[in-house]
Enzyme design. Structure first.
Site, mmCIF file in Angstrom:
data_model
loop_
_atom_site.group_PDB
_atom_site.id
_atom_site.type_symbol
_atom_site.label_atom_id
_atom_site.label_comp_id
_atom_site.label_asym_id
_atom_site.label_seq_id
_atom_site.Cartn_x
_atom_site.Cartn_y
_atom_site.Cartn_z
ATOM 1 N N TYR A 269 0.814 -1.228 0.000
ATOM 2 C CA TYR A 269 0.000 0.000 0.000
ATOM 3 C C TYR A 269 0.848 1.279 0.000
ATOM 4 O O TYR A 269 0.309 2.372 -0.064
ATOM 5 C CB TYR A 269 -0.992 -0.002 1.170
ATOM 6 C CG TYR A 269 -2.289 -0.746 0.859
ATOM 7 C CD1 TYR A 269 -2.271 -2.086 0.471
ATOM 8 C CD2 TYR A 269 -3.521 -0.107 0.944
ATOM 9 C CE1 TYR A 269 -3.448 -2.767 0.182
ATOM 10 C CE2 TYR A 269 -4.698 -0.789 0.658
ATOM 11 C CZ TYR A 269 -4.656 -2.113 0.287
ATOM 12 O OH TYR A 269 -5.825 -2.782 -0.001
ATOM 13 N N ASP B 83 -5.683 4.440 0.257
ATOM 14 C CA ASP B 83 -5.946 4.150 -1.165
ATOM 15 C C ASP B 83 -6.962 5.141 -1.717
ATOM 16 O O ASP B 83 -7.994 4.771 -2.286
ATOM 17 C CB ASP B 83 -6.433 2.693 -1.331
ATOM 18 C CG ASP B 83 -7.652 2.381 -0.481
ATOM 19 O OD1 ASP B 83 -7.924 3.121 0.487
ATOM 20 O OD2 ASP B 83 -8.343 1.389 -0.792
ATOM 21 N N GLU C 166 -14.112 -1.615 11.072
ATOM 22 C CA GLU C 166 -15.319 -0.834 10.767
ATOM 23 C C GLU C 166 -16.511 -1.253 11.639
ATOM 24 O O GLU C 166 -17.319 -0.419 12.045
ATOM 25 C CB GLU C 166 -15.657 -0.992 9.286
ATOM 26 C CG GLU C 166 -16.735 -0.064 8.784
ATOM 27 C CD GLU C 166 -16.816 -0.095 7.257
ATOM 28 O OE1 GLU C 166 -16.298 0.821 6.614
ATOM 29 O OE2 GLU C 166 -17.405 -1.061 6.716
HETATM 30 C C1 4GW Z 1 -6.261 -7.857 1.537
HETATM 31 O O1 4GW Z 1 -5.396 -8.560 1.112
HETATM 32 C C2 4GW Z 1 -5.921 -6.559 2.131
HETATM 33 S S1 4GW Z 1 -4.385 -5.955 2.320
HETATM 34 C C3 4GW Z 1 -6.820 -5.702 2.654
HETATM 35 C C4 4GW Z 1 -6.239 -4.537 3.174
HETATM 36 C C5 4GW Z 1 -4.902 -4.525 3.074
HETATM 37 C C6 4GW Z 1 -4.012 -3.472 3.509
HETATM 38 C C7 4GW Z 1 -4.555 -2.324 4.076
HETATM 39 C C8 4GW Z 1 -2.596 -3.543 3.335
HETATM 40 O O2 4GW Z 1 -2.009 -4.510 2.869
HETATM 41 N N1 4GW Z 1 -1.831 -2.455 3.731
HETATM 42 C C9 4GW Z 1 -2.403 -1.357 4.281
HETATM 43 O O3 4GW Z 1 -1.682 -0.386 4.573
HETATM 44 N N2 4GW Z 1 -3.759 -1.311 4.482
HETATM 45 C C10 4GW Z 1 -4.327 -0.123 5.136
HETATM 46 O O4 4GW Z 1 -5.639 -0.368 5.574
HETATM 47 C C11 4GW Z 1 -4.423 1.045 4.146
HETATM 48 O O5 4GW Z 1 -4.285 2.266 4.842
HETATM 49 C C12 4GW Z 1 -5.813 0.900 3.625
HETATM 50 O O6 4GW Z 1 -6.317 2.078 3.044
HETATM 51 C C13 4GW Z 1 -6.547 0.464 4.867
HETATM 52 C C14 4GW Z 1 -7.872 -0.271 4.632
HETATM 53 O O7 4GW Z 1 -7.712 -1.277 3.671
HETATM 54 P P1 4GW Z 1 -8.413 -1.130 2.246
HETATM 55 O O8 4GW Z 1 -8.287 0.282 1.802
HETATM 56 O O9 4GW Z 1 -7.850 -2.136 1.293
HETATM 57 O O10 4GW Z 1 -9.907 -1.454 2.574
HETATM 58 P P2 4GW Z 1 -11.164 -1.061 1.646
HETATM 59 O O11 4GW Z 1 -10.978 -1.773 0.323
HETATM 60 O O12 4GW Z 1 -12.344 -1.521 2.407
HETATM 61 O O13 4GW Z 1 -11.139 0.425 1.434
HETATM 62 MN MN MN Z 2 -9.661 1.851 1.284
#
Ligand code: 4GW
Ligand code: MN
Length: 357
Positions: A131, A218, A308
């Site tokens: 990330y 992201d 969450e």
């Molecule tokens: C599945 O393989 C993963 S990896 C789901 C989250 C991952 C992840 C998230 C990661 O590998 N490294 C990381 O820094 N994050 C942090 O958690 C990052 O700040 C990200 O924005 C936050 C939440 O994960 P996400 O943005 O992927 O979640 P959604 O898709 O629900 O926005």
């Molecule tokens: Mn996200």
């Protein structure tokens, strides 16, 4: 002058009488003065100092201070008590927390209210494992749109310090890179954010910033995000769930979990990717969520939507003082509904296979 008409004995008697009267008068005046000072002290308690600065006067009473202020003329469109600025969306919760939508506030008034407070805002982001690729777009767009003109510190939590790019920042803005451990399971990567935010709130943020804004990385800023978001405690309406009945919110529904919310409860479904407030409130939030997760972990359970779900449980019983509309956390895969006048902070599309493996 009549004294000269009297015999000399009587004259000296009169002089003595006048002298005595003068002494009595002086004594009376001194008594009055003493009485005034005493009653003044009793009314105000501890000693009072009064400084006069032109039109403004400051009083220090004990440890607190009362200040007079200079009033400033401002010209703007008048609010209408009988006509809401917008009627297509809800702008106020039943606990009187405003819901921030474009067109419901005047940023000039808000800016004037924050002027001179010299607030310092901490923006926290986690870039763990792959990330880190999101960091440069995030910071570049934040420089353009996030709290422009205010003191901002980006706190970048990462396990890959050398992958964090150096970005040129505007005056008053700085970046602090914090090395943190990584976790094997991705669920732990997102959930442990609460623990790290909790720890840094009490160790560091409390001494460095006035407000924290905690967001997903992201993302990109694509329109203004300013002081209108600030409040003691704020959360954001999830872009996929703002209009749904409470039974269809994806809260944790298992009574065994600390994140459990029954079907007949719930106000809104808040997004895990944008919350904040002052440090005391963010500490309460992150501490609750981390402890609840640890309690569940000991029972070998984990809430359906991880951090969450625990965040939603916290906000249900410890209500936010301000709520951000989905303008502040949008995902273009939901299209662009008519009520959405601005998209201020938008998800960057990601190749899940590539970024998460
Ligand atoms: C599945 O393989 C993963 S990896 C789901 C989250 C991952 C992840 C998230 C990661 O590998 N490294 C990381 O820094 N994050 C942090 O958690 C990052 O700040 C990200 O924005 C936050 C939440 O994960 P996400 O943005 O992927 O979640 P959604 O898709 O629900 O926005
Ligand atoms: Mn996200």
């Amino acid at each position: 002058m009549f004294l000269w008409l009297l015999p000399s004995d009587d004259r000296s008697c009169w002089r003595r009488c006048c002298c005595l009267l003068n002494y009595l008068l002086l004594l009376f005046v001194l008594c009055c003065l003493w009485f005034c000072i005493r009653s003044d002290r009793q009314l105000l308690g501890p000693p009072r100092t009064c400084r006069s600065q032109g039109a403004a006067t400051n009083f220090s009473i004990g440890s607190s201070s009362l200040q007079s202020i200079a009033l400033q003329r401002m010209l703007y469109k008048k609010p209408d008590a009988l006509k809401p600025p917008r009627s297509d969306i809800c702008t106020m919760t039943p606990w009187f927390a405003p819901i921030v939508w474009n067109g419901t506030y005047n940023s000039d008034i808000l800016k004037a209210q924050f002027e001179g407070r010299n607030i310092h805002i901490g923006l926290t982001l986690f870039a763990i494992k792959k990330y880190t690729v999101f960091v440069s777009t995030f910071i570049d767009t934040a420089e353009k749109y996030f709290m422009v003109g205010h003191k901002v510190t980006y706190y970048v939590f990462t396990d890959r310090v050398s992958d964090i790019p150096t970005v040129e920042l505007a005056e008053g803005r700085q970046m602090v890179v914090l090395r943190v451990p990584t976790y094997q399971r991705w669920q732990d990567v997102t959930m442990r954010r609460m623990e790290m935010l909790r720890n840094y709130s009490r160790q560091r943020f409390i001494d460095e910033v006035d407000y924290l804004v905690c967001v997903d990385v992201d993302m990109r800023f694509s329109d203004e995000v300013g002081v209108e978001i600030l409040s003691d405690l704020f959360g954001t309406l999830h872009p996929g769930m703002y209009g749904l009945p409470r039974e269809s919110y994806t809260y944790e529904r298992s009574p065994q979990s600390e994140a459990y919310i029954p079907l007949d409860e719930g106000d809104f479904y808040y997004a895990g990717g944008f919350f904040g407030g002052n440090i005391e409130e963010v500490y309460k939030l992150t501490n609750f969520c981390h402890n609840a997760m640890m309690t569940d972990k000991a029972k070998n359970i984990e809430a359906i939507w991880h951090d969450e779900s625990y965040l939603n449980k916290f906000f249900l019983y410890h209500k936010p003082t301000k709520i951000l509309s989905p303008e502040y956390l949008w995902d273009n895969s939901f299209g662009i509904p008519k009520f959405l006048k601005r998209r201020r902070f938008v998800a960057v599309p990601k190749n899940h296979n590539e970024i998460r493996n």
